[in-house]
Each structure stands twice: as C-alpha cells, then as structure tokens.
Scaffold this motif. Structure first.
Motif, short mmCIF file in Angstrom:
data_model
loop_
_atom_site.label_atom_id
_atom_site.label_comp_id
_atom_site.label_asym_id
_atom_site.label_seq_id
_atom_site.Cartn_x
_atom_site.Cartn_y
_atom_site.Cartn_z
N ALA A 387 0.86 -1.18 0.00
CA ALA A 387 0.00 0.00 0.00
C ALA A 387 0.90 1.23 0.00
N PRO A 388 0.79 2.10 -1.03
CA PRO A 388 1.71 3.23 -1.10
C PRO A 388 1.65 4.15 0.12
N ASP A 389 0.46 4.28 0.70
CA ASP A 389 0.32 5.19 1.85
C ASP A 389 1.28 4.85 2.98
N GLU A 390 1.44 3.55 3.21
CA GLU A 390 2.28 3.11 4.32
C GLU A 390 3.74 3.51 4.08
N VAL A 391 4.20 3.33 2.83
CA VAL A 391 5.58 3.66 2.50
C VAL A 391 5.77 5.18 2.55
N GLU A 392 4.78 5.91 2.04
CA GLU A 392 4.86 7.37 2.03
C GLU A 392 4.97 7.93 3.44
N GLN A 393 4.21 7.33 4.34
CA GLN A 393 4.22 7.80 5.73
C GLN A 393 5.62 7.63 6.34
N GLU A 397 8.59 10.73 7.30
CA GLU A 397 9.12 10.93 8.66
C GLU A 397 10.63 11.16 8.65
N HIS A 398 11.28 10.94 7.49
CA HIS A 398 12.72 11.19 7.41
C HIS A 398 12.95 12.71 7.45
N PRO A 399 13.95 13.15 8.21
CA PRO A 399 14.16 14.60 8.35
C PRO A 399 14.36 15.33 7.02
N ALA A 400 14.92 14.65 6.01
CA ALA A 400 15.21 15.33 4.74
C ALA A 400 13.99 15.40 3.82
N VAL A 401 12.89 14.77 4.23
CA VAL A 401 11.72 14.66 3.34
C VAL A 401 10.54 15.41 3.94
N SER A 402 9.90 16.24 3.12
CA SER A 402 8.68 16.87 3.63
C SER A 402 7.43 16.16 3.12
N GLU A 403 7.49 15.63 1.91
CA GLU A 403 6.34 14.89 1.37
C GLU A 403 6.85 13.74 0.52
N ALA A 404 6.04 12.69 0.45
CA ALA A 404 6.43 11.55 -0.38
C ALA A 404 5.19 11.01 -1.10
N GLY A 405 5.41 10.55 -2.32
CA GLY A 405 4.35 9.88 -3.08
C GLY A 405 4.95 8.64 -3.74
N CYS A 406 4.27 7.51 -3.61
CA CYS A 406 4.85 6.26 -4.14
C CYS A 406 3.91 5.60 -5.14
N VAL A 407 4.50 5.03 -6.16
CA VAL A 407 3.74 4.28 -7.17
C VAL A 407 4.53 3.03 -7.54
N GLY A 408 3.84 2.11 -8.21
CA GLY A 408 4.51 0.93 -8.73
C GLY A 408 4.97 1.21 -10.16
N ARG A 421 8.53 3.04 -6.60
CA ARG A 421 9.27 4.26 -6.94
C ARG A 421 8.71 5.39 -6.07
N ALA A 422 9.62 6.09 -5.41
CA ALA A 422 9.19 7.16 -4.50
C ALA A 422 9.52 8.52 -5.10
N PHE A 423 8.55 9.41 -5.10
CA PHE A 423 8.77 10.80 -5.47
C PHE A 423 8.81 11.60 -4.16
N LEU A 424 9.85 12.41 -4.01
CA LEU A 424 10.07 13.07 -2.73
C LEU A 424 10.20 14.58 -2.90
N VAL A 425 9.65 15.30 -1.93
CA VAL A 425 9.85 16.74 -1.87
C VAL A 425 10.78 16.99 -0.68
N GLU A 447 8.74 -4.07 5.77
CA GLU A 447 9.25 -5.31 5.20
C GLU A 447 10.05 -4.96 3.94
N GLN A 448 11.00 -5.84 3.60
CA GLN A 448 11.95 -5.55 2.52
C GLN A 448 11.26 -5.22 1.20
N HIS A 449 10.17 -5.95 0.87
CA HIS A 449 9.56 -5.72 -0.45
C HIS A 449 8.89 -4.35 -0.55
N LYS A 450 8.69 -3.69 0.60
CA LYS A 450 8.04 -2.38 0.57
C LYS A 450 9.05 -1.23 0.41
N VAL A 451 10.31 -1.54 0.56
CA VAL A 451 11.34 -0.50 0.49
C VAL A 451 11.50 -0.06 -0.97
N PRO A 452 11.39 1.27 -1.25
CA PRO A 452 11.52 1.71 -2.64
C PRO A 452 12.88 1.34 -3.23
#
Lengths: 482, 85
Positions: A387-393, A397-408, A421-425, A447-452
């Motif tokens: 679920a992209p929401d979980e990865v985006e969240q 939370e990483h200090p260098a990231v303000s927003e994230a959007g993920c797609v397959g 694939r993660a798009f980051l602001v 889990e490993q498979h969720k890591v972009p």
C-alpha cells in the motif's frame, strides 16, 4: 463432499497411515503421524485455554510443526492468524490489538509442541461455517484487511482446485512459498487432502535450494510466484528444463506474469501442465488457465474455476454484456463471509455471496476473463502487495523529506513485476539524503519488499484541489521536476 | 585478499548498494537483507564472468552465497581465472 479439512485428514490417515504427508529436509512425516500430532497438539491447545472462535497467532517458518499447529488450532475450534515471522514488531503488535489472540505460537513454541507425548484424540471436527483462518492482506490504505475463511470456504476451494489441477496420490509437491502466505497455505491444504506428499522449503530464497529439493525429493509438482519463476527461468535448460520429464505440473499465482516468461516456461516444460490462477485472498483461485491448452489465450486469466462465477459489472452493480469491461465480481462457496472488524468495507465489498474484486476487466463470450487492471493504487512486488500510503508515511518521517508519493513501476530487472518508486519533496533547510540512506531508513520500519528501489526528488507532488495525491500523474511521470 | 575477493567487494558496493563501512567478509548478504534474493542472478552472473566458469544451478544456495567469505570459498571449489591470484 467433505465439509472440513480435518475430516478429510482423518479419513486419509485411517486409509493410508503409512503414506508420506510431509517432507522437510531429511524429515518425513506420514499421514498417520500427521494426524497423531494434530490430535495431540489440539488437546494441548484446549488445555491452554483455546476455545471455539479464539484467535491463535501462528508466527513461524514453514516446518512440519507449523502444519501440526495449524490443523490442531482448527481441531480445537480456534482461528489461525498466520503472521510473517520477519514482519516488524509494530505489525505484530497491531495484529495482536486487532485480533486479541489467546496464544501466539512462535518457532520456539512450535519446537516445544514437538516434545508433547502422544495422546489420543476425540475432539469433534469444527463446524463447517466456523472461521478457520483469519488472513491479513494489504489494504489500499495501508491498514491490512482481515479476511476470515470458513472451513467450508477452504474445503470447497480445495476440492475445486484439485479437480482443476488433478492432484492425486503419489504426487510430490514442492511448496517454496511461505506457509504464512495465503498461496502457500492454500496449496498445503489442497495437496494434503488430495493425497500428495508436500515438500516444505524455506521460501524462494536462492534458486539452488529449489533445484536441490526438486531433485532430491523427485518432485512432480511445483508452485511459485512469477518473480520466483523469473529467477528460475534464467537457468533455462540446465535449470527447470532438467526437470521437464518429471514435473507433472506447476502452479503460478499472486501476480501477473509477462508473456515471454509464459512462453519460456512452455518451451522448457513442453509436457508439464502449467497452471496459473487468478484470485484474491477473499476469493482464492477464482479462475485458472493452463498455458499449453490455452496457448492462444495467454493474454487472459483463463476461465472461472468449477463452482465459481465471474462477471463484469457496471457501476450500478448490473452485469455487463459479454465482452464489455467493468468491475469484476466473483461468486461461489470459496468467497469469504466478510472482513474482520470492518463492517463498512465488508458492506461495500461483499453482497449476497458475491465479492466485488476491485479488478477491472471483461469476460469474453467463451468465458475467458481478461484483466485490465486495478481500480486502486496497490503495488504488486513479486506477488506481495504494497500500500503506497504506508511507505509514504515512513519516508515523510525522514528529516530530509517533507512529502512523499509512491507508485509501482515496472521492475527494470524484469523479475518482480513492479517495484516501488518514490517521489520526494525535500524538507527546507535540511541536508539531502542519499537513496541508500532512505532505503535504510525505510527498511528499519517496513518489510523488505516495501522498500523503494527508485527515488526521484521533485519540487512538488501533484495534488487535487482538496490536497489528495494524484498517483496516476506520478505513474505518468508528470511530477514537477525539482 | 585476492583479486576476485577485491572485485566482489567492489561490486557489492557499486552494484548492490552495500555500505562499505559495514561490509565485512562475514556480512550476511541475503539472510541479512542486504541483497534482494530476486537479484541473486546478477551476483551469479558477476561470479561467472569473473571466474570464467559456470555456476551449477543446484550450487546457488545460502551456504555458498550468503557472505563474501562463503562466495570466495565456493569460488575455490569452482576454480577459474582470478580466484587464486
């Protein structure tokens, strides 16, 4: 027809107590021993307080004691909740909160169950409409959906699947999919009641383990996900091709398979029946295709399984004419009665024994189901849903990231189907983070498979006026470049 | 450290994203989650190219491929161009 698998196992044990049920490494368990352990462990579970309807977490790798505990929980009247032993602690805690288990059986607990002195059984088989398993599967919002499956669901589905695949006594089937995965667990049930011997191996970790197990157990059947077969296919004739004379069938499921991989399997295994199923945790193996017989229809998911109906329906829920695309609905005794602790989602998904699958497609006049895609944003990495929401969240939370959007996006290696694939602001006034740092950050919580596996920094994410992320735009690479 | 071992270590950093600071000869590559098991063929291809030998499919198991030390030991059993230099 058998209404519960426990009854089927008891009959098989009475008729063929000496035949092999399980093979795991050097260990062999007969049907007589299997039932004996199941009866013993069931009595033990009852003494430990398991009552009908109670949840038991089964949080362990694919070893024979997993199988004993699985059926013993059913015999004790309990509901099995399989858990990935590699899942983060936070996932385990969330599941515990939601299902309130009376017991959690870990690898250590299973080892202790092996030591129990044998006892005679006598517990009654569970009622057919009681819940047997509660399987958690990734939901679109990141909150896993709890899918209850009754004993009747499972026995009916197993009998139908065995009719399609033709599982028979003397077969030796290799299950390299973990038993906590619905495909692995479903195959275990089918093969055992069909009279096959089941070979348990620890996942598709490395291909040599599969080839060694195929050879040493003289396996006649193999199941796997497309990503696993993509790895095995790279060995061509010296890999799967070496087993062409012996493999009677293989079964593929859980994710789409590229056409060239289907054709490569057919070329390597010209005499092997190659089945691929289409299904969901809520409605397992709703359709099947056999590649050789349907060589001209490899673009389809095949036809509905015996006892199953699949229809394309329009937005009002009315059936579409043959060939017209719509939402796919499925009906049959294999369909889950409805989600655990989510009445609203259940009402939206399950209607009069039908399940609204979330997949778009059409059914052609000959009954072949053609999939067009999903209506949601779930990402399928080698058969595991993300679920992209979980990865985006987690990324946000990483200090260098303000927003994230993920797609397959398609896996550039051509193996896993999709990768994340993660798009980051970037966050203002923070030092940038490397891809490696971001992956490490994500791996600590996911889990490993969720890591972009791919990252792209952008100036802004595409959003609707109300602020909702437009993932379709990300998929089309329309994010504004940083 | 021989040429093969040096090349392997460099590839694990460059191709597979391993952190050079924490990568030692016993770091678990697959069971430790450093390399996705679906990428094993890329590692096997690297080994085959470096050694000029084919790896038998049944030998691609954790005991042979889960660390630099295990891969180097396995490479010795295969023989080949670079592992003795």
């Amino acid at each position: 027809m058998t209404q519960t698998l426990i009854e089927a196992l008891r009959r098989r044990s009475e008729r063929h107590p000496k035949r092999t049920a399980l093979l795991c490494g050097e260990r062999r368990v007969t049907h007589g021993e299997l039932l004996g352990r199941v009866e013993t462990v069931a009595l033990h579970l009852v003494e430990r307080g398991v009552r009908p309807g109670d949840r038991v977490l089964l949080d362990a790798p694919s070893v024979p004691a997993f199988v004993f505990a699985y059926f013993a929980t059913h015999l004790a009247g309990g509901i099995v909740v399989p858990v990935d032993p590699g899942a983060p602690q936070s996932r385990r805690e969330e599941l515990s909160r939601r299902v309130n288990p009376v017991l959690a059986l870990t690898a250590e607990a299973l080892a202790a169950l092996e030591e129990l002195p044998p006892r005679q059984g006598g517990l009654p088989a569970p009622k057919p409409d009681a819940v047997a398993d509660l399987i958690f599967t990734t939901g679109t919002t990141g909150r896993p959906k709890g899918v209850p499956l009754t004993h009747r669901n499972q026995a009916t589905a197993a009998s139908h699947i065995n009719a399609v695949i033709g599982t028979r006594e003397g077969d030796v089937d290799l299950i390299p999919i973990p038993l906590y995965h619905a495909f692995g667990l479903g195959s275990l049930r089918c093969f055992l009641i069909g009279g096959a011997s089941v070979v348990l191996v620890q996942g598709f970790r490395l291909p040599g383990e599969i080839f060694t197990a195929l050879e040493s157990h003289r396996a006649t059947g193999l199941i796997g996900v497309p990503a696993g077969f993509a790895v095995l296919l790279r060995f061509e004739e010296r890999g799967l091709g070496a087993f062409a004379e012996r493999l009677r069938y293989i079964e593929i499921g859980s994710a789409p398979m590229p056409l060239e991989h289907k054709q490569a399997l057919m070329r390597l295994l010209p005499q092997t029946e190659i089945f691929m199923h289409y299904g969901l945790t809520e409605a397992a193996r709703s359709a099947f295709i056999e590649f050789h017989r349907d060589r001209d229809r490899l673009d389809t998911a095949g036809r509905a399984s015996p006892g199953v109906t699949i229809e394309a329906r329009d937005e009002s829920g009315a059936p579409c004419p043959a060939g017209t695309p719509g939402m796919l609905w499925t009906h049959g005794a294999h369909v889950s009665p409805g989600y655990w602790d989510d009445a609203e989602l259940s009402a939206a998904t399950f209607v009069d024994g039908w399940m609204r699958t979330g997949d778009y497609g059409h059914v052609d006049p000959a009954g072949y189901v053609v999939l067009h895609g999903r209506h949601d944003d779930l990402i399928n990495v080698g058969g595991a849903k993300v679920a992209p929401d979980e990865v985006e969240q987690v990324l946000a939370e990483h200090p260098a990231v303000s927003e994230a959007g993920c797609v397959g996006v398609p896996d550039p290696r051509g193996i896993a189907g999709q990768v994340v694939r993660a798009f980051l602001v970037a966050a203002a006034d923070q030092p940038p983070a490397s891809d490696t740092e971001l992956s490490r950050w994500a791996a600590r919580q996911l889990e490993q498979h969720k890591v972009p596996s791919q990252y792209e920094w952008v100036a802004a994410l595409p959003r609707t006026a109300s602020g909702k992320l437009i993932r379709a735009a990300l998929r089309a690479q329309k994010a504004v470049k940083a | 450290m021989n040429d093969f071992q040096r090349a392997l270590r460099a590839a694990l950093v460059a191709q597979f994203g391993a952190d050079p600071a924490s990568l030692d000869d016993d770091t678990k590559l697959f069971s430790g989650g450093l390399i996705d098991s679906l990428s094993v063929m890329d590692l096997v291809t690297f080994v085959e190219r470096e050694l000029g030998k084919r790896v038998p499919p049944a030998d691609i198991i954790l005991d042979n491929f889960d660390s630099i030390a295990q891969i180097v030991a396995f490479a010795r059993t295969l023989g080949g161009a670079r592992q003795d230099s």
